[in-house]
Design an enzyme around this catalytic site. Structure first.
Site, PDB file in Angstrom:
ATOM      1  N   LYS A  82       3.484  12.598  -4.154  1.00 42.78           N
ATOM      2  CA  LYS A  82       2.090  12.327  -3.778  1.00 42.78           C
ATOM      3  C   LYS A  82       2.013  11.110  -2.843  1.00 42.78           C
ATOM      4  CE  LYS A  82      -2.293  12.337  -6.267  1.00 42.78           C
ATOM      5  NZ  LYS A  82      -2.823  12.279  -7.644  1.00 42.78           N
ATOM      6  N   ASN A 110       8.273  10.159  -5.204  1.00 43.61           N
ATOM      7  CA  ASN A 110       6.914  10.504  -5.626  1.00 43.61           C
ATOM      8  C   ASN A 110       6.316  11.372  -4.526  1.00 43.61           C
ATOM      9  OD1 ASN A 110       4.058  10.484  -5.967  1.00 43.61           O
ATOM     10  ND2 ASN A 110       4.221   8.645  -7.227  1.00 43.61           N
ATOM     11  N   GLU A 114       8.493   4.685   7.655  1.00 44.37           N
ATOM     12  CA  GLU A 114       8.368   4.749   9.109  1.00 44.37           C
ATOM     13  C   GLU A 114       8.591   6.142   9.702  1.00 44.37           C
ATOM     14  OE1 GLU A 114       9.717   0.652   8.071  1.00 44.37           O
ATOM     15  OE2 GLU A 114       9.114   0.971  10.095  1.00 44.37           O
ATOM     16  N   ALA A 143      11.873   1.272  -1.232  1.00 43.91           N
ATOM     17  CA  ALA A 143      11.906   2.278  -2.296  1.00 43.91           C
ATOM     18  C   ALA A 143      13.311   2.373  -2.876  1.00 43.91           C
ATOM     19  CB  ALA A 143      11.444   3.625  -1.762  1.00 43.91           C
ATOM     20  N   GLY A 162       0.825  -1.201   0.000  1.00 47.89           N
ATOM     21  CA  GLY A 162       0.000   0.000   0.000  1.00 47.89           C
ATOM     22  C   GLY A 162       0.858   1.249   0.000  1.00 47.89           C
TER      23      GLY A 162
END
Ligand SMILES: Cc1cc2nc3c(=O)[nH]c(=O)nc-3n(C[C@H](O)[C@H](O)[C@H](O)COP(=O)(O)OP(=O)(O)OC[C@H]3O[C@@H](n4cnc5c(N)ncnc54)[C@H](O)[C@@H]3O)c2cc1C
Ligand code: SF4
Lengths: 735, 338
Positions: free
Chosen positions: A629, A627, A701, A507, A464
């Protein structure tokens, strides 16, 4: 070329998710699918004296009831049960293995039926008699004196205890963090699809398909090709899906026993029998000179673990990264109780430990009559003190400055109870956040077809967080293609290697795997393009050539461009496929962390103690944001978690029964919309050329760390009351 | 499957017939409480009687100028009904303070009156609970009782009634219309719920073969001076720690009538006629309201974890009465306390 990286690109899987096309582990269909329902123990410790399944077996539609005496074989050695993230010490829990009960809610039988309702009903007919052998204990407060010290996060420096005793200004206190549960929206579920060849396809709710794959192969003594694990979509996990959970073992057992496809979905209540953020008592001691520089830091965390595994994280060592002090001592103690083994939960260790540290810093600032930011700047550490290393980058000062400016911190009246708005007391508090910037071995495969479409695949999960999207962004930029031409496949154990998705490492790790594979594709395309007759790229330096707009071209010279389609056609290739394992220079001469400064405003009804968090500003320095967003969403989600940790979340146990009494999301409170007001996320520019090519650090985190402390500090500022036992509820303010 | 019969009642008489002589039977309306309890095996009805299609969904004016609200009017329908909003805003406010929009859409007036306690032990069949199983013991008395009763509890049970709507209805002196095998009867809402005593398994004075057909609101709605204040552990979607429904009639600043019901503190909405009488003729001041609160809470008794509720209730009573007196009722949309 960065057409996508660094932009607010919308989720590539967004449409599938909102339309319901995205399938989750409990949604996959199979011919003749059977349903399992778990029977859970109702005592915390003891043995199963008798398990009578005869009534359950009589129910029409019930095929079998699996128990520890009636099931296919399971591996006998602990090692077979140790998954990638299992604690080093201890013996992992094995469902339906023997007659011992290790925690309340432990699965002791699985009823398998033609439909879920029948299985659930028949589960109520399984009769259990227990033998309660010894007194059990589930209370950390009561068990504190029996704590045993385990590893220390860092070696002590100097004489912290002595320096603390001698310090001109001292603050020394316990902070208590209760047990918390992750409560992801999606229930834990596994669907095991059986085919007649004996191969098993396992759809599992997990943060790591290859971890589950390896685990299942060893637990069931299977060859790698016998089992395939997939988890294409995950409805939140927050650490609860790092280790393989018991429902996947149960679903496998049933499939093997009955040679049929089986699905097991846990109920929300049963999910409180999985891992949890351990309750901890965080004892922090800070000693300072009267000018506000630190002389000593001591931090001792006393945390719950199970009787059968030692789960320990770095709760207490974070001051080493944040605050300069000549003397320090950090320790971690465990209290072994009759509960399930705790597990990682968003910012494990740091969420709890930094909460305590940052509340303690606030208390010290009050004692020193210093502004809380000023105190932190006086102690600001430009080096990681344990190894005495510089950081690859650390824009924490900038976080304080930008966050304070956005929040309006300069208008704060330092006195507590000095600001009000009608009947409400207003409080402003702040805290620092810190997390690690980790990177792990991950491989990615790119298949480029001559029509300019690419498929990027990797076993990593997207829980997610947005992994699908950033993988597509990085690939699109590296291959010079529109993002619509990139298909991303994730979370299939047969795809190139990836560890569990956790620790905020995915990532950076997946992005660089994609970069590596894309670079191999680029080199192959250059080879093909230069081999064309009268190629404009003949003899060119490979380093000068980029992929852009579906072509291969010298940077800044589109006249030299050769289309990918032409180059591949000329080379008679329909598809180029490259797989690459990422590679990070193992440079041990730098420390790697992400940082944040969190500011919170609370309004507290003076008479009634009702607390509202009206504003939060979180200024984050985490390298390049791939990113903006999805990144912002991560931080906002972390802030909401922090509000919950500060004000709401607590797993409540009745220690007489060793039983969780609020095992549902009506009574286990998390923030609802009304509890969440303004959240302002600031990404502080942080160029980092040392950490990796893209300068990425990860965001999963850092968003929660510091938030609970900022809120608790704001509550102190508003009310003059220091609540050190979380969550801060109104009864504690009224007391 | 736990076999139960499922019947759809054709009319009220049919529902009563289906209940009669069938002690394991249960009516089901919105199902938002009963189905949860069935999923936890707390309720195991042998017969479910679906009453959701009975014609009890209207809100009608009564001859004396009050309103009669059918037992199946959904909670949201009631809260947003223009007549209720204008004439009984206290009731609308209390309903909107409860549950979530989705639940309120399903929940019925009758079901809301009949909803059972949220005591965690009551929900957990692995622990003793007198309300669930007679004489099995009360786990809460010496256990987790932070949100348990401070008033009217017994040594058998210290549970609270969780309804918000009932608290407002108690303050409004509503009547409950009941139909049973021997005909119809009405009962004051304040008599409808019981104190636990030695039989905490019985929540209300409704007989097993009776059905609630309507709730009647008397003409006086106290639309000028009212407030419903609910204090809970988060700003929405949580059961009350303490709630207060207050209405006043003022002549100038003097109180000619005061009615205050407390929620979250007892096995039933809590009122005291005596304390209310004592407010009559007094000025609407913090001081008088504080004295009133002390008197209403006179018999309050703290257990190990819920002592804070006494002081909280005291303060909430004063605040709610001040809100009512100043005609600034608590908004359920804006979470800031007025
Ligand atoms: C997560 C959650 C949060 C909630 N929060 C709140 C809250 O904050 N405040 C609040 O007040 N409530 C709250 N509720 C409870 C909710 O208001 C009740 O569940 C609802 O009002 C019950 O109505 P129903 O029609 O669904 O009843 P049902 O579930 O259908 O029935 C409940 C009981 O009433 C009986 N019954 C129903 N109709 C009649 C009748 N006409 N005559 C006689 N007996 C009848 C049934 O037999 C059953 O025993 C919450 C519920 C949930 C699940
Ligand atoms: S308080 Fe009442 S409902 Fe709760 S455990 Fe005791 S008897 Fe049961």
């Amino acid at each position: 070329m960065n057409a996508y990286v660094g932009t607010p690109t919308s989720r590539v899987d967004g449409r599938a998710k909102v339309t319901g096309a995205a399938k989750y582990a409990g949604e996959f269909a199979a011919d003749g699918l059977l349903h399992g329902f778990v029977v859970a123990a109702t005592i915390p410790c003891g043995r199963i004296a008798r398990l009578d399944t005869s009534e359950a077996l009589k129910v029409k539609g019930v095929l079998d009831v699996l128990t520890h005496t009636h099931r296919p074989p399971l591996a006998g050695k602990d090692d077979a049960w140790k998954d990638e993230v299992a604690p080093a010490e201890g013996s992992p829990f094995r469902p339906l293995y023997d007659d011992s009960i290790k925690f309340n809610g432990q699965p002791i039988a699985l009823v398998v039926a033609e439909d879920w309702e029948t299985a659930k009903f028949a589960a109520t007919l399984v009769r259990v008699e227990y033998r309660e052998e010894q007194a059990f204990a589930t209370d950390l407060d009561a068990g504190r004196s029996k704590a045993t010290e385990v590893k220390q996060p860092h070696e002590p420096r100097g004489d912290a205890v002595g320096a603390l005793a001698k310090a001109a200004v001292r603050h020394d206190a316990d902070y208590l963090i209760p047990t918390e549960h992750h409560n992801p929206m999606e229930l834990f579920a596994s669907t095991v699809v059986w085919d007649s060849s004996g191969r098993l396809t396992v759809y599992d709710k997990t943060q790591g398909v290859q971890n589950v794959h390896k685990f299942l192969c060893s637990v069931f003594d299977k060859k790698p090709d016998d089992i395939r694990v997939l988890s294409p979509y995950v409805g939140g996990a927050f650490g609860s899906g790092l280790r393989p959970q018991y429902q996947v073992v149960l679903a496998m057992l049933a499939a093997l026993a009955l040679r049929r496809s089986v699905r097991v979905v846990l109920t929300r209540q049963q999910m409180y029998g999985l891992g949890h953020r351990p309750a901890t008592i965080e004892h922090v001691g800070l000693g300072a000179k009267s000018d506000g520089t630190l002389e000593a830091v001591t931090h001792e965390a006393t945390a719950v673990t199970s009787r059968y595994e030692d789960f320990a994280r770095n709760d207490s060592g974070w001051a080493e990264q944040l605050y300069k002090s000549p003397n320090s001592r950090y320790s971690h103690k465990l209290v072994r109780l009759d509960v399930s083994t705790p597990c990682d939960m968003r910012a494990p260790g740091a969420a709890s430990g930094v909460c305590a540290l940052e509340c303690a810093m606030d208390e010290l600032a009050v004692a020193l009559k210093l502004d809380p930011i000023e105190l932190r700047l006086k102690c600001y550490s430009d080096r990681d003190q344990s190894e005495d290393l510089p950081y690859t980058s650390k824009q924490l000062r900038e976080c304080y400055a930008r966050g304070a400016e956005a929040f309006g911190w300069s208008k704060r009246n330092p006195a507590s109870r000095s600001m009000r708005d009608g009947k409400e007391l207003v409080g402003w508090g702040m805290a620092t956040g810190v997390w690690e910037a980790l990177q792990m071995p991950v491989a990615a495969r790119i298949g480029l077809t001559a029509n300019g479409h690419a498929e990027v695949s990797c076993a990593a999960s997207d829980i997610g967080t947005g992994t699908y999207t950033i993988v597509a962004q990085v690939a699109a930029d590296a291959l010079g293609l529109p993002i619509e031409n990139i298909d991303v496949r994730l979370a299939d154990s047969t795809l190139p290697q990836a560890p569990v998705e956790g620790g905020s490492w995915m990532a950076a790790s997946s992005a660089h795997a994609v970069l590596g594979a894309a670079d191999d594709i680029r080199q192959e395309l250059i080879r093909l393009a230069s081999a064309m007759p009268s190629s404009p790229l003949a003899g060119v330096d490979v380093a000068d050539v980029i992929l852009v707009g579906g072509t291969i071209a010298k940077a800044g010279d589109m006249g030299s461009a050769v289309s990918i389609a032409d180059a591949m056609r000329h080379g008679k290739l329909e598809r180029i496929e490259k797989q690459k394992l990422n590679h990070f220079a193992e440079d041990k001469s730098y420390a790697r962390n992400t940082h944040s400064a969190v500011f919170a405003e609370v309004k507290v009804d003076e008479q009634l103690g009702v607390i509202r968090v009206t504003r939060v500003v979180s200024a984050v320095a985490a390298g390049r944001i791939l990113n903006t967003k999805t990144g912002r969403s991560q931080i906002m989600g972390g802030v909401v978690w922090g509000i919950g940790m500060a004000l709401h979340e607590e797993t409540v146990m009745d220690h007489r029964f060793g039983r969780i009494m609020n095992a549902n999301i009506a009574e286990y409170h998390i923030p609802v919309n009304a509890d969440v007001q303004d959240i302002d996320v600031i990404f502080v520019e942080e160029r980092d050329d040392r950490i990796n090519t893209l300068g990425v650090k990860g965001l999963g985190e850092i968003g929660i760390v510091g938030v609970p402390a900022a809120i608790a500090n704001a509550i102190y500022h508003a009310t003059g009351k220091r609540i050190r036992r979380f969550p801060v509820t109104l009864d504690k303010l009224l007391a | 499957m736990i076999n139960f019969q499922f019947s759809r009642a054709r009319d009220v008489a049919d529902a009563i017939l289906l209940l009669t002589g069938h002690p394991g039977a249960k009516l089901i309306a919105g199902g938002t409480n009963l189905i949860d309890l069935m999923k936890e095996n707390v309720e195991q009805p042998s017969r479910l009687i679906d009453i959701s299609r009975l014609p009890l969904r209207t809100i009608e004016e009564t001859a004396d100028g009050g309103l009669r609200v059918g037992a199946l009017v959904p909670n949201s329908g009631l809260a947003y009904d223009p007549l209720i909003e204008q004439r009984y805003p206290l009731l609308a406010s209390a309903i909107l303070a409860g549950a979530s929009a989705q639940l309120r859409n399903m929940a019925s007036v009758g079901g809301n009156l009949m909803q059972r306690t949220r005591c965690a032990y009551f929900y957990d069949t692995a622990t003793p609970c007198n309300k669930r199983t007679r004489s099995s013991g009360c786990s809460a008395i010496d256990g987790l009782n932070r949100n348990h009763a401070i008033l009217g509890a017994s040594n058998s049970c210290i549970a609270t009634n969780p309804s918000d709507m009932s608290v407002a209805l108690a303050a409004l002196d509503a009547l409950v219309h009941i139909a049973g095998p021997s005909g119809e009867r009405t009962m004051a809402l304040t008599d409808f719920h019981r104190l636990p005593g030695e039989t905490p398994d019985i929540d209300t004075n409704l007989e097993a073969d009776e059905i609630i057909t309507a709730v009647e609101l008397p003409p006086r709605g106290f639309a000028s001076n009212y407030s419903y204040l609910k204090i809970r552990d988060r700003l929405s979607y949580a059961f009350a720690l303490v709630s207060v429904a207050a209405v006043l009639e003022l002549e100038g600043n003097a109180i000619s009538e005061a009615r205050v019901a407390l929620g979250g503190v007892a096995h039933k909405p809590w009122r005291s006629a005596e304390a209310e009488m004592a407010l009559r003729g007094q000025a609407a001041t913090v001081e008088h309201f504080s004295r009133f609160a002390d008197s209403l809470l006179q018999e309050a008794k703290a257990r190990s974890h819920n002592g804070f509720k006494i002081e909280l209730a005291r303060r909430a009573i004063v605040r709610t009465l001040m809100q009512a007196a100043s005609a600034t009722p608590q908004s359920q949309a804006h979470k800031k306390i007025a």
